[in-house]
Design a protein around this motif. Structure first.
Motif, mmCIF file in Angstrom:
data_model
loop_
_atom_site.group_PDB
_atom_site.id
_atom_site.type_symbol
_atom_site.label_atom_id
_atom_site.label_comp_id
_atom_site.label_asym_id
_atom_site.label_seq_id
_atom_site.Cartn_x
_atom_site.Cartn_y
_atom_site.Cartn_z
ATOM 1 N N PHE A 1 0.549 -0.848 -0.531
ATOM 2 C CA PHE A 1 0.189 -0.097 -0.103
ATOM 3 C C PHE A 1 0.913 0.926 0.056
ATOM 4 N N ASP A 2 2.009 1.186 0.164
ATOM 5 C CA ASP A 2 2.977 2.600 -0.409
ATOM 6 C C ASP A 2 2.456 3.258 -1.371
ATOM 7 N N TRP A 3 2.413 2.851 -2.284
ATOM 8 C CA TRP A 3 1.098 4.371 -3.345
ATOM 9 C C TRP A 3 -0.205 4.497 -2.490
ATOM 10 N N ALA A 4 -0.064 4.207 -1.372
ATOM 11 C CA ALA A 4 -1.533 5.042 -0.853
ATOM 12 C C ALA A 4 -0.629 5.606 0.307
ATOM 13 N N GLU A 5 0.480 6.355 0.336
ATOM 14 C CA GLU A 5 1.066 7.153 1.124
ATOM 15 C C GLU A 5 0.935 8.793 1.350
ATOM 16 N N PRO A 6 -0.022 9.126 2.521
ATOM 17 C CA PRO A 6 -0.541 10.572 2.114
ATOM 18 C C PRO A 6 0.714 11.341 1.539
ATOM 19 N N PRO A 7 0.326 12.411 0.724
ATOM 20 C CA PRO A 7 1.846 13.849 0.849
ATOM 21 C C PRO A 7 0.793 14.710 2.200
ATOM 22 N N GLU A 8 1.533 15.625 2.205
ATOM 23 C CA GLU A 8 1.616 16.332 3.427
ATOM 24 C C GLU A 8 0.234 17.039 3.416
ATOM 25 N N ASP A 9 -0.420 17.799 2.080
ATOM 26 C CA ASP A 9 -2.150 18.573 2.259
ATOM 27 C C ASP A 9 -2.426 16.928 2.659
ATOM 28 N N VAL A 10 -2.450 16.182 2.015
ATOM 29 C CA VAL A 10 -4.318 14.896 2.421
ATOM 30 C C VAL A 10 -3.688 14.705 3.751
ATOM 31 N N HIS B 1 -5.167 16.788 6.262
ATOM 32 C CA HIS B 1 -6.189 16.615 5.906
ATOM 33 C C HIS B 1 -7.358 15.450 6.834
ATOM 34 N N VAL B 2 -6.272 14.381 6.886
ATOM 35 C CA VAL B 2 -6.662 13.069 8.177
ATOM 36 C C VAL B 2 -6.820 12.971 9.109
ATOM 37 N N ASN B 3 -5.918 14.251 9.846
ATOM 38 C CA ASN B 3 -5.679 14.362 10.643
ATOM 39 C C ASN B 3 -6.665 15.458 11.167
ATOM 40 N N ALA B 4 -6.725 16.653 10.819
ATOM 41 C CA ALA B 4 -8.226 17.254 11.187
ATOM 42 C C ALA B 4 -9.587 16.416 11.153
ATOM 43 N N ALA B 5 -9.700 15.650 10.451
ATOM 44 C CA ALA B 5 -11.150 14.924 9.857
ATOM 45 C C ALA B 5 -10.694 13.735 11.332
ATOM 46 N N GLU B 6 -9.846 13.626 11.907
ATOM 47 C CA GLU B 6 -9.501 12.155 12.832
ATOM 48 C C GLU B 6 -8.910 12.601 13.925
#
Length: 189
Positions: free
Chosen positions: A23-32, A35-40
């Protein structure tokens, strides 16, 4: 009552890991990642299957060093602040604080957990997510669609599942990822 959220990062063709288990292709870039941090940030409890728990357990120490990138430090704090429930018949013990092990997924117990919770819950892992969806426990699905097609692997949605979804939010990111947030309702003919 708290909501149960099912959040994934998946390929455009719907897989959370590819046919090789990567799943290395799914590593989120900094902006994503931000966003994950804020959502969680407001998640009070994570519900995990064994494989995802073993992957996520690194966050017990990851992000705790001053030299770590800010988004990594932020997510580490979010993860460490939440309770975790791991569902596994094969795991001997859990290795992180604020974590308990359950041998089987019991929808009635999760309903009670939702009813008693002060903060939202998150379910993670394709198999556990499928169980929660089939049991009608999931209130929202949130997907970060990676701009890749991997051709096979583990799908994030189970075969045969039918749901009615209502789009609540969407966002595009500079690197091509797209975030989609849906409320979940029963299928009606």
């Amino acid at each position: 009552m708290a909501a149960l959220l099912y959040t994934v990062i998946a390929s455009l063709d719907g897989y959370v890991v590819d046919a090789d288990g990567r799943f290395d292709w799914a590593e989120p870039p900094e902006d994503v990642h931000a966003h994950v941090n804020a959502a969680e940030r407001d998640i009070g409890t994570y519900l995990y299957g064994r494989r995802l728990y073993e992957t996520m357990a690194v966050w017990q120490t990851l992000g705790s060093e001053p030299g770590d990138p800010q988004v990594v430090r932020d997510y580490g704090e979010v993860w460490r602040a939440a309770d975790k429930v791991v569902y596994s018949a094969t795991l001997d013990a859990v290795s992180t604080p604020r974590t308990r092990l359950e041998r089987s997924f019991d929808p009635a117990a999760v309903r009670q957990l939702k009813a008693a919770a002060d903060a939202d819950l998150s379910v993670g892992g394709a198999a556990l997510g499928a169980s929660a969806l089939r049991a009608g426990l999931v209130d929202e699905v949130r997907i970060y669609v990676a701009p890749v097609v991997v051709g096979g692997g583990r799908p994030w949605l189970p075969d045969g599942l039918r749901l009615r979804l209502e789009l609540l939010d969407e966002q595009r990111f500079a690197g091509g990822m797209v975030y989609l947030r849906y409320s979940v309702g029963p299928w009606s003919s």
